[in-house]
Design an enzyme around this catalytic site. Structure first.
Site: not given
Ligand SMILES: *[C@@H]1O[C@H](CO)[C@@H](O)[C@H](O)[C@H]1NC(C)=O
Ligand SMILES: *[C@@H]1O[C@H](CO)[C@@H](O)[C@H](O)[C@H]1NC(C)=O
Ligand SMILES: *[C@@H]1O[C@H](CO)[C@@H](O)[C@H](O)[C@H]1NC(C)=O
Ligand SMILES: *[C@@H]1O[C@H](CO)[C@@H](O)[C@H](O)[C@H]1NC(C)=O
Ligand SMILES: *[C@@H]1O[C@H](CO)[C@@H](O)[C@H](O)[C@H]1NC(C)=O
Ligand SMILES: *[C@@H]1O[C@H](CO)[C@@H](O)[C@H](O)[C@H]1NC(C)=O
Ligand SMILES: *[C@@H]1O[C@H](CO)[C@@H](O)[C@H](O)[C@H]1NC(C)=O
Length: 926
Positions: A510, A513
């Site tokens: 998770d 980015e």
């Protein structure tokens, strides 16, 4: 002062005259294709005459008093290529003209981001010129030069153009600096060695201004023509435009958008970003690939291999503009000609997806905020008590001590090791979350991952060469630099330590980015060009550092500016290798951020959706887009992540989610429980039925994943992939197929007891009853009570199914039922890939069974094309044949008479077969 008056009557005349020479041939259209290269003088002569005509044309224009403004009005509205795409700038005539562009008449638009550009390029805007070209083994090379500067800093005055005819269906076009190397995406792409002999495409050039024209040879369709707008190649602004042969454009992710893109001045930004999905903004992953359906059903695809911040502007011409802020222009063009082939050809470049473990296709359950391992364990036990299928239990960050990676809360999650042991004893599996940010604030000596990471220099540095510090769940964090091989070693060792404590089976990546709760770093970012590029695409937050780390940060391979979009891919690659090393089995990884070739290492979930009907719908375009991106293992959070679900929504979502290739129910903290055991008995029963249906169909799903791994076939498949000539399928995004076999029509609205679905021409069989409908290519209304999801079998297919158990481990031992859905000519075929479900590289090592099932002339034949011991463990118990028009008098099984049942809806059942799967057999009805 020039006049900008519109002279609409002149428009068509002017544009015709501009495009055509005296002989009626377009000026900028001399063939320079590689076939031409040997062809010499004739073409040179043609070129010269072209130039002459062009010069004469100019003189003609001057004599007739046609001035600059008429060139501007000659550009039709839908062909205006935006000369001032800067966001949040009110473009005045002065600003526009300072760029040498045309400024349109009229009111100042209020919102010009999504509108017709008011400042656009005139047809003669200066650009590059293609000089002479040389033939190479694979195609040609040439130089592009420009005399004038553009309005962006650091123009590259000399570029190298390299065109390679790599395969008959793949063209490679690369434009880069002719003198100095520039950053290129570190992807292992195949290198062609021999020039394609019979390409499906032809390539032509416009020399001045430079343009590339690619045609489909068979139809003459112009797939690309970049002559329509000037090429830009400045250090931080690269732009190339093309007209498109149709408006049927797909791909270009990750966005929350309709599957079929809207070309009405729609600009799609691409930059990995942590944000709950919202329309028209950049999301978690970046996929600069599109697929386009041409008139007549052929398809092609275009991949821009570039990892920089970019945007793609779509306009109704139809046309498309790529604007990227770094790297090079490295295009792959795939000629299909059918959409399945386009996606396969794309994956030949980026790599085929990994084969998931069989258990990874079972049902996954997760929530943020179980709070303790006891509570997590209770949920697992409740699922078992209600005999609801579940293969995998997950935990979100609440298992961690202080939200820190590799540190398990030893109080609240004290029983975690026992729970995992219990899961394993029941043939179930366990997946943990990991975030990339590594806590940087604890006293030295108390947290090995940070201390050791510092020592080995594995973190991303700021411009001063010190670890860049941001903030994620644990507080201040440093970010591992996965472009550094040393980091992979360190990551592996951390995972080994964790695995020794909690023997997890898969990992959930998770926040990669990478997400950062403060923009840039604790010290902000530099004022330089990397953090503040001269052109900023319209990304959320309006800055490169918005909710991530500084673009100027240093990674071992390059600056973060270039590598940002690759963070999730590189983390998944490191994790995949580590899992193989630790478990010696197939890795199971789900990643939030993705980039082309991600499928080799992980699947993807569609992010932090809400428990809303609309979000359930959006998951289907999401699934289908990731099918195009070569990431077949994909699904959304079933019942929705944030906000509370309703029972009705959750039932419908469990039914749809039973058909997500990756099927996980996941919930946020503090919301009501939404696992199947949390609902009324009726709801529970409906959810259980949906999951049992999934488990029944796993032999098909697994075989589809094999084909994805083998050659890049899609799993969740858009309807138009199977019916490319039927334009009515092009916009279908509320239904999808599993392979070529099953059509899924979920209910996506509250209060419904029926659903309307589109059925392409042909016979479709109700999966449950075998009753058929012969569609002329029409929308049909079907009953859809709350406990039912409509699933149809396509004519001509054979579906392998298995009696469901509570886990895939149990299901995999059960007998098979084969369901043949006959075509109108009473034929059908299907296949089954079967192996132990978990060992590495079974296909590559030949350790698998592969069977083909065929029906012709009232005979079902099972042929074993490859076998191993796995197929000897299961039997075929039943054969169902849908669409047997006449009641048979006898049925024989491998020659012997056999009892059967025939129903009025043309369904034949042959039961109690008990045939070993590992041996061929035939069933005949007469
Ligand atoms: C083409 O070949 C000539 C002669 O070898 C060379 O001088 C020129 O640079 C080459 N052009 C390109 C575009 O490589
Ligand atoms: C390519 O575009 C240019 C500019 O619009 C046009 O003049 C030319 O005819 C086009 N070529 C083809 C093959 O469509
Ligand atoms: C859910 O997430 C996916 C991908 O992140 C997106 O495509 C979809 O539109 C989202 N739905 C909503 C409405 O948030
Ligand atoms: C969390 O980690 C700290 C530092 O290593 C340790 O002192 C503490 O006992 C741990 N707490 C729990 C609940 O595991
Ligand atoms: C978990 O359950 C065990 C066994 O029932 C119990 O001893 C323990 O205290 C529980 N732990 C927590 C944190 O509730
Ligand atoms: C970051 O800095 C550390 C020293 O603090 C050094 O060992 C490492 O190589 C640097 N990494 C990069 C990519 O510059
Ligand atoms: C089964 O049917 C398929 C599709 O028609 C055909 O390609 C294949 O050769 C057949 N296989 C066998 C074993 O008959």
């Amino acid at each position: 002062m020039k006049s900008y008056q519109k002279l609409s009557t002149d428009v068509s005349r002017i544009s015709e005259a501009e495009e055509e020479g005296a002989d009626g041939k377009p000026l900028c259209h001399q063939k320079l294709s590689a076939w031409w290269l040997g062809g010499g003088l004739l073409t040179v002569a043609a070129l010269l005459s072209g130039v002459t005509v062009w010069v004469l044309g100019q003189i003609w224009w001057d004599q007739h008093g046609i001035s600059y403004w008429s060139k501007c009005t000659s550009v039709p509205e839908n062909r205006r290529f935006d000369c001032y795409p800067e966001k949040n700038v009110v473009v005045t005539r002065e600003l526009c003209e300072s760029r040498g562009c045309c400024f349109a008449d009229g009111e100042m638009p209020l919102d010009r981001i999504n509108g017709v550009p008011w400042c656009f390029y005139p047809p003669d805007f200066p650009s590059y010129t293609l000089g002479s070209t040389n033939e190479t083994d694979l195609g040609l090379v040439g130089f592009l030069t420009r005399e004038t500067k553009t309005y962006y800093p650091k123009d590259l005055e000399k570029l190298q153009l390299r065109v390679e005819f790599e395969t008959d269906s793949r063209l490679h076009v690369k434009i880069t600096d002719a003198t100095d190397p520039r950053y290129e995406v570190p992807l292992d792409v195949p290198q062609a060695t021999k020039r394609a002999e019979n390409p499906l495409y032809s390539v032509e050039f416009c020399k001045e201004p430079f343009g590339l024209i690619v045609k489909r040879r068979l139809s003459g369709t112009v797939l690309l023509n970049t002559t329509v707008a000037p090429l830009f190649f400045a250090d931080q602004f690269l732009q190339i435009s093309t007209v498109l042969p149709s408006t049927f454009l797909y791909g270009l992710g990750e966005h929350q958008s309709n599957f079929l893109h809207n070309l009405e001045w729609n600009t799609l930004p691409l930059w990995a970003r942590d944000v709950p999905p919202m329309e028209s903004y950049n999301l978690y992953g970046v996929h600069p690939f599109y697929l386009l359906m041409e008139k007549g059903g052929a398809a092609h695809g275009v991949f821009l291999l570039n990892s920089n911040l970019m945007e793609v502007a779509l306009q109704p011409a139809p046309a498309l503009t790529w604007r990227t802020t770094g790297g090079i222009l490295d295009f792959y063009i795939f000629l299909g000609p059918d959409p399945n082939l386009v996606v396969q050809q794309y994956q030949q470049v980026i790599g085929f997806p990994a084969m998931p473990p069989f258990w990874g296709l079972g049902f996954h359950l997760c929530r943020w905020g179980y709070g303790t391992s006891n509570k997590t364990w209770e949920t697992v036990k409740a699922m078992r008590n209600f005999q609801i299928p579940q293969d995998v239990q997950w935990n979100d960050i609440d298992y961690m001590n202080g939200s820190r990676d590799f540190a398990v809360d030893s109080e609240k999650f004290a029983s975690l090791p026992q729970m995992v042991e219990d899961l394993h004893k029941h043939g179930q599996y366990y997946v943990l979350i990991l975030d990339p940010g590594i806590s940087s604030v604890q006293p030295p000596g108390s947290y090995w991952p940070y201390d050791e990471g510092l020592k080995r220099g594995v973190f991303i540095n700021n411009t001063e060469g010190k670890p860049l510090i941001g903030m994620v769940w644990p507080g201040f964090t440093a970010f591992p630099d996965f472009s550094n091989p040393t980091t992979h070693e360190w990551w592996l060792e951390n995972l080994k330590h964790l695995h020794a404590q909690v023997p997890f089976d898969g990992l959930w990546l998770d926040m990669n980015e990478p997400s950062n709760f403060i923009d840039g770093s604790t010290e902000g970012c530099s004022k330089g060009d990397l953090d503040n590029p001269p052109y900023m695409p319209g990304i959320l937050g309006g800055s490169l550092s918005a909710r991530t780390i500084c673009a100027s940060a240093k990674q071992s391979l390059s600056v973060h500016y270039n590598l940002h979009n690759l963070y999730g891919l590189m983390e998944a690659k490191a994790t995949s290798r580590a899992l193989v090393e630790i478990r010696g089995k197939r890795p199971f990884i789900i990643s939030r951020s993705t980039f082309p070739s991600q499928g080799k290492y992980s699947g993807h979930w569609l992010g932090d959706n809400q428990s809303k009907w609309k979000d359930m719908f959006w998951s289907i375009p999401g699934l289908l887009s990731f099918s195009l991106f070569g990431v077949p293992l994909v699904g959304a959070d079933i019942c929705g992540f944030s906000s509370s679900t309703s029972e009705e929504l959750c039932i419908r979502w469990m039914q749809l989610g039973a058909f997500y290739p990756f099927s996980r129910n996941h919930n946020t903290q503090f919301e009501k429980a939404q696992d199947p055991t949390a609902f009324s008995p009726a709801a529970r029963t409906a959810m259980k039925a949906a999951l049992e249906l999934r488990y029944t169909l796993l032999p098909l799903l697994y075989s589809l994943f094999h084909r994805a791994h083998l050659q890049g076939d899609t799993v969740a498949r858009p309807l138009f992939f199977e019916f490319p000539k039927d334009e009515a399928t092009y916009a279908v995004e509320k239904q999808f197929l599993w392979g070529r076999v099953l059509l899924v029509t979920p209910v996506l609205e509250p209060g419904a007891d029926s659903v309307i679905g589109y059925f392409p021409k042909g016979v479709w069989y109700d999966y449950y009853t075998g009753s058929s409908v012969n569609s002329s290519g029409e929308s049909l209304k079907m009953a859809a009570p709350l406990d039912h999801i409509n699933v149809h079998l396509r004519e001509g297919t054979i579906l392998p199914t298995q009696k469901p158990g509570g886990t895939t481990w149990l299901t995999r031992r059960n007998p098979l039922t084969l369901v043949a859905a006959l075509s109108q000519t009473s034929t059908a075929w299907g296949d089954l890939f079967w192996d132990d479900g978990d060992s590495l590289d079974t296909f590559e090592k030949g350790d698998y069974s592969y069977l083909v099932f065929n029906v012709t002339q009232n005979t079902f034949i099972s042929t074993v094309l490859h076998s191993n011991t796995e197929a000897t463990y299961i039997t075929v118990d039943k054969l169902s044949v849908y669409g047997v028009r006449e009641e048979p008098k006898t049925v024989t099984v491998s020659g012997k008479n056999w009892p059967f049942t025939y129903l009025a809806n043309q369904v034949l059942y042959v039961n109690n077969l008990q045939l070993p799967l590992s041996q061929g057999f035939s069933v005949r009805w007469m």
